[in-house]
Write a protein that holds these residues in place. Sequence first.
Motif, PDB file in Angstrom:
ATOM      1  N   ILE A  19       0.833  -1.204   0.000  1.00  0.00           N
ATOM      2  CA  ILE A  19       0.000   0.000   0.000  1.00  0.00           C
ATOM      3  C   ILE A  19       0.869   1.255   0.000  1.00  0.00           C
ATOM      4  O   ILE A  19       0.617   2.200  -0.748  1.00  0.00           O
ATOM      5  CB  ILE A  19      -0.958  -0.018   1.206  1.00  0.00           C
ATOM      6  CG1 ILE A  19      -2.008  -1.113   1.013  1.00  0.00           C
ATOM      7  CG2 ILE A  19      -1.620   1.331   1.409  1.00  0.00           C
ATOM      8  CD1 ILE A  19      -2.862  -1.351   2.223  1.00  0.00           C
ATOM      9  N   VAL A  20       1.914   1.262   0.799  1.00  0.00           N
ATOM     10  CA  VAL A  20       2.802   2.424   0.846  1.00  0.00           C
ATOM     11  C   VAL A  20       3.491   2.613  -0.494  1.00  0.00           C
ATOM     12  O   VAL A  20       3.621   3.742  -0.996  1.00  0.00           O
ATOM     13  CB  VAL A  20       3.827   2.272   1.994  1.00  0.00           C
ATOM     14  CG1 VAL A  20       4.905   3.341   1.915  1.00  0.00           C
ATOM     15  CG2 VAL A  20       3.127   2.326   3.331  1.00  0.00           C
ATOM     16  N   PHE A  21       3.923   1.543  -1.121  1.00  0.00           N
ATOM     17  CA  PHE A  21       4.568   1.631  -2.429  1.00  0.00           C
ATOM     18  C   PHE A  21       3.602   2.174  -3.477  1.00  0.00           C
ATOM     19  O   PHE A  21       3.967   3.030  -4.289  1.00  0.00           O
ATOM     20  CB  PHE A  21       5.102   0.251  -2.845  1.00  0.00           C
ATOM     21  CG  PHE A  21       5.745   0.268  -4.189  1.00  0.00           C
ATOM     22  CD1 PHE A  21       6.973   0.869  -4.375  1.00  0.00           C
ATOM     23  CD2 PHE A  21       5.127  -0.325  -5.274  1.00  0.00           C
ATOM     24  CE1 PHE A  21       7.571   0.890  -5.613  1.00  0.00           C
ATOM     25  CE2 PHE A  21       5.711  -0.308  -6.523  1.00  0.00           C
ATOM     26  CZ  PHE A  21       6.944   0.302  -6.692  1.00  0.00           C
ATOM     27  N   LEU A  22       2.361   1.700  -3.483  1.00  0.00           N
ATOM     28  CA  LEU A  22       1.376   2.190  -4.442  1.00  0.00           C
ATOM     29  C   LEU A  22       1.066   3.670  -4.215  1.00  0.00           C
ATOM     30  O   LEU A  22       0.898   4.434  -5.174  1.00  0.00           O
ATOM     31  CB  LEU A  22       0.101   1.355  -4.357  1.00  0.00           C
ATOM     32  CG  LEU A  22       0.215  -0.059  -4.941  1.00  0.00           C
ATOM     33  CD1 LEU A  22      -1.066  -0.834  -4.682  1.00  0.00           C
ATOM     34  CD2 LEU A  22       0.518  -0.005  -6.419  1.00  0.00           C
ATOM     35  N   MET A  23       1.025   4.107  -2.953  1.00  0.00           N
ATOM     36  CA  MET A  23       0.804   5.519  -2.671  1.00  0.00           C
ATOM     37  C   MET A  23       1.977   6.360  -3.163  1.00  0.00           C
ATOM     38  O   MET A  23       1.790   7.450  -3.726  1.00  0.00           O
ATOM     39  CB  MET A  23       0.594   5.733  -1.169  1.00  0.00           C
ATOM     40  CG  MET A  23      -0.739   5.236  -0.664  1.00  0.00           C
ATOM     41  SD  MET A  23      -0.923   5.364   1.124  1.00  0.00           S
ATOM     42  CE  MET A  23      -0.665   7.088   1.401  1.00  0.00           C
ATOM     43  N   LEU A  24       3.178   5.864  -2.984  1.00  0.00           N
ATOM     44  CA  LEU A  24       4.360   6.569  -3.455  1.00  0.00           C
ATOM     45  C   LEU A  24       4.318   6.749  -4.966  1.00  0.00           C
ATOM     46  O   LEU A  24       4.553   7.835  -5.484  1.00  0.00           O
ATOM     47  CB  LEU A  24       5.628   5.811  -3.024  1.00  0.00           C
ATOM     48  CG  LEU A  24       6.946   6.360  -3.551  1.00  0.00           C
ATOM     49  CD1 LEU A  24       7.233   7.700  -2.904  1.00  0.00           C
ATOM     50  CD2 LEU A  24       8.065   5.382  -3.270  1.00  0.00           C
ATOM     51  N   VAL A  25       4.015   5.668  -5.676  1.00  0.00           N
ATOM     52  CA  VAL A  25       3.935   5.737  -7.139  1.00  0.00           C
ATOM     53  C   VAL A  25       2.829   6.693  -7.564  1.00  0.00           C
ATOM     54  O   VAL A  25       3.001   7.501  -8.483  1.00  0.00           O
ATOM     55  CB  VAL A  25       3.725   4.327  -7.732  1.00  0.00           C
ATOM     56  CG1 VAL A  25       3.406   4.409  -9.208  1.00  0.00           C
ATOM     57  CG2 VAL A  25       4.957   3.468  -7.495  1.00  0.00           C
ATOM     58  N   VAL A  29       3.413  10.214  -9.779  1.00  0.00           N
ATOM     59  CA  VAL A  29       2.796  10.430 -11.090  1.00  0.00           C
ATOM     60  C   VAL A  29       1.843  11.627 -11.052  1.00  0.00           C
ATOM     61  O   VAL A  29       1.836  12.456 -11.965  1.00  0.00           O
ATOM     62  CB  VAL A  29       2.054   9.147 -11.550  1.00  0.00           C
ATOM     63  CG1 VAL A  29       1.236   9.408 -12.784  1.00  0.00           C
ATOM     64  CG2 VAL A  29       3.057   8.032 -11.785  1.00  0.00           C
ATOM     65  N   ALA A  30       1.061  11.746 -10.012  1.00  0.00           N
ATOM     66  CA  ALA A  30       0.004  12.754  -9.970  1.00  0.00           C
ATOM     67  C   ALA A  30       0.512  14.144  -9.592  1.00  0.00           C
ATOM     68  O   ALA A  30      -0.039  15.142 -10.039  1.00  0.00           O
ATOM     69  CB  ALA A  30      -1.077  12.333  -8.983  1.00  0.00           C
ATOM     70  N   GLY A  31       1.531  14.222  -8.782  1.00  0.00           N
ATOM     71  CA  GLY A  31       1.969  15.518  -8.289  1.00  0.00           C
ATOM     72  C   GLY A  31       3.195  16.019  -9.003  1.00  0.00           C
ATOM     73  O   GLY A  31       3.955  15.276  -9.621  1.00  0.00           O
TER      74      GLY A  31
END
Length: 128
Positions: A19-25, A29-31
Amino acid sequence: MIRVRKRPTREPTIALINIVFLMLVFFMVAGTLAQPMDGDLSLVRTEDLEGRAPPDALVVHDDGRLSYRGEDIDSVASFFDRLDEANRTEVRLVPDRDLSAETLVAVAAELRGSGAERVFVVTERGLE
């Protein structure tokens, strides 16, 4: 009677890491960290400009020699004698790139001791 075996409880660390890795990715990408510059903007080139000290600044050369407005001066006290009252509280100091830090600190301390409330060290700034 049959005993029921207890399953060992496993901590869900793998799920947390995912979950932390997916949030990082997602945030990568988004910011964006800074707004991109306009595509048709061209910056000013300053590589051919002659670098000059501000006219009201005390220049400290790499050998410790002091100069003010192109003339060599003996000491910080003689520099202060040449300044008018309005320019004595804020003093600009332009050190040579090869000047030792000890000499720079000593000159700045002498300026503060002579009455300068603020000493600004003027440096070169570049955009790459």
